[in-house]
Every structure is written in structure tokens, then in C-alpha cells.
Write an enzyme that holds these catalytic residues in place. Structure first.
Site, short mmCIF file in Angstrom:
data_model
loop_
_atom_site.label_atom_id
_atom_site.label_comp_id
_atom_site.label_asym_id
_atom_site.label_seq_id
_atom_site.Cartn_x
_atom_site.Cartn_y
_atom_site.Cartn_z
CE1 TYR A 26 -3.58 2.65 0.67
CE2 TYR A 26 -2.12 3.40 2.43
CZ TYR A 26 -3.22 3.60 1.60
OH TYR A 26 -3.95 4.76 1.72
CD GLU A 27 3.32 2.66 4.67
OE1 GLU A 27 4.50 2.24 4.79
OE2 GLU A 27 2.67 3.09 5.63
CD GLU A 84 8.37 1.34 13.07
OE1 GLU A 84 8.76 1.31 11.88
OE2 GLU A 84 8.74 2.21 13.87
CB VAL A 88 -7.27 -2.00 9.44
CG1 VAL A 88 -8.56 -2.74 9.19
CG2 VAL A 88 -7.09 -1.68 10.92
N GLY A 94 -13.34 0.80 7.96
CA GLY A 94 -14.68 1.35 8.14
C GLY A 94 -15.52 0.56 9.14
CD GLN A 95 -15.95 -4.47 8.66
OE1 GLN A 95 -16.07 -5.36 9.48
NE2 GLN A 95 -15.68 -4.71 7.39
N GLY A 98 -9.43 -0.14 13.17
CA GLY A 98 -8.28 0.74 13.39
C GLY A 98 -8.46 1.61 14.62
CE1 TYR A 132 -3.66 6.72 12.64
CE2 TYR A 132 -2.26 7.73 11.00
CZ TYR A 132 -2.69 6.61 11.68
OH TYR A 132 -2.15 5.39 11.39
#
Length: 159
Positions: A26-27, A84, A88, A94-95, A98, A132
Site C-alpha cells: 500500500y505504501e 511503528e 487494517v 470502516g468497521q 483501526g 488520525y
């Protein structure tokens, strides 16, 4: 929705490594993951490990993980927790997974008398930044993170 946060154990090393790879993909940095299952087992779950890990399960299925360790603030004169990784899997987002993972770590920080909980996020990861901020976290824009690793670290240490 049944969301359970539990302490990870050595038996979770393979699962954690798989989710590390998902996060790295993903990153856009999957090519940077060099950790093996053995590395995770021997570092994260060693008796003298300074890091901890949590697994988040949704309806009994692994949905995410977090890895964190104790940090220290000289200005506060207190320990903190540095997060670190918080990850999810996309199908569980969305559940509240996280949010519950992060809340669990915040509860640990408060129970341990820590002065802060902090982490880093990539500047292009707007979904994470928005998440966040929605929880009340604030960016520390005035700080620039630096790193030494690999050969640069070794060369500097030996100079």
C-alpha cells in the site's frame, strides 16, 4: 460487529509478516521489506524484546495489527509509546478496527503513565491523515524525521 484486540504471540509471526507486506505494498515500498518470519519471531517475540504487537480480529478473522514500543520524552520526563505500524486490511476498514486498535494502545499508554503516544504517517496518505485528525491527533509539522540504515549506518558507526 465483534472486534477483539489481543496481544500477539510467536504463533502470529507469519500473519504479522503477511500484513507487513500488505502495508508495504500500500505504501509503494514492498521491495524494501527484507524481514522474514524468523526475523519477526526472533526480534518481536524474544524474551528481551522491547517491542509489542497486537492483533485485531473481526468476527474471529485477523483484520489488522499494531506494533509499538516504549519511547522517552526528555521534555516531559516520561515514557511514551511510539506506534511503528498500525494496519487494517482494506476489507475491514470502516468497521472500527483501526480505531479500536489505536484506542487499546492509548489505554495502555495511560495505564503505564506515559506522557504521549506518537507515530508517523506518509504525507501522501490522506485517508490515514484524515482518520488520525478525526480522533484528535495533531501533526508535528515542525519536526523532520531522519534515518540512518544499512551500509550508511555501519560506515558511520565504524568511522
Amino acid at each position: 460487529m465483534n472486534v477483539v484486540i489481543r496481544r500477539a504471540g510467536r504463533q502470529d509471526a507469519k500473519l504479522i509478516l503477511a500484513m507487513i507486506a500488505e502495508l508495504a505494498e500500500y505504501e509503494k515500498a514492498l521491495h524494501e521489506v527484507v524481514a522474514s518470519q524468523q526475523d519477526i519471531e526472533s526480534s518481536l517475540f524474544a524474551e528481551d524484546s522491547t517491542s509489542e504487537a497486537l492483533i485485531c480480529e473481526v468476527e474471529g478473522e485477523a483484520a489488522g495489527y499494531a506494533v509499538f514500543f516504549t519511547s522517552y520524552s526528555t521534555w516531559l520526563g516520561k515514557n511514551g509509546i511510539y506506534l511503528e505500524d498500525l494496519y487494517v486490511s482494506p476489507r475491514f476498514r470502516g468497521q472500527q478496527a483501526g480505531k479500536k486498535l489505536l484506542r487499546h494502545i492509548a489505554q495502555l499508554a495511560v495505564a503505564r503513565g506515559c506522557g504521549r503516544l506518537e507515530w508517523s504517517v506518509l504525507d501522501w496518505n490522506q485517508p490515514a491523515i484524515d482518520f488520525y485528525k478525526s480522533l484528535g491527533a495533531t501533526p508535528q509539522d515542525e519536526w523532520v524525521r531522519y534515518r540512518m540504515e544499512g551500509q550508511v549506518l555501519s560506515d558511520f558507526a565504524e568511522s
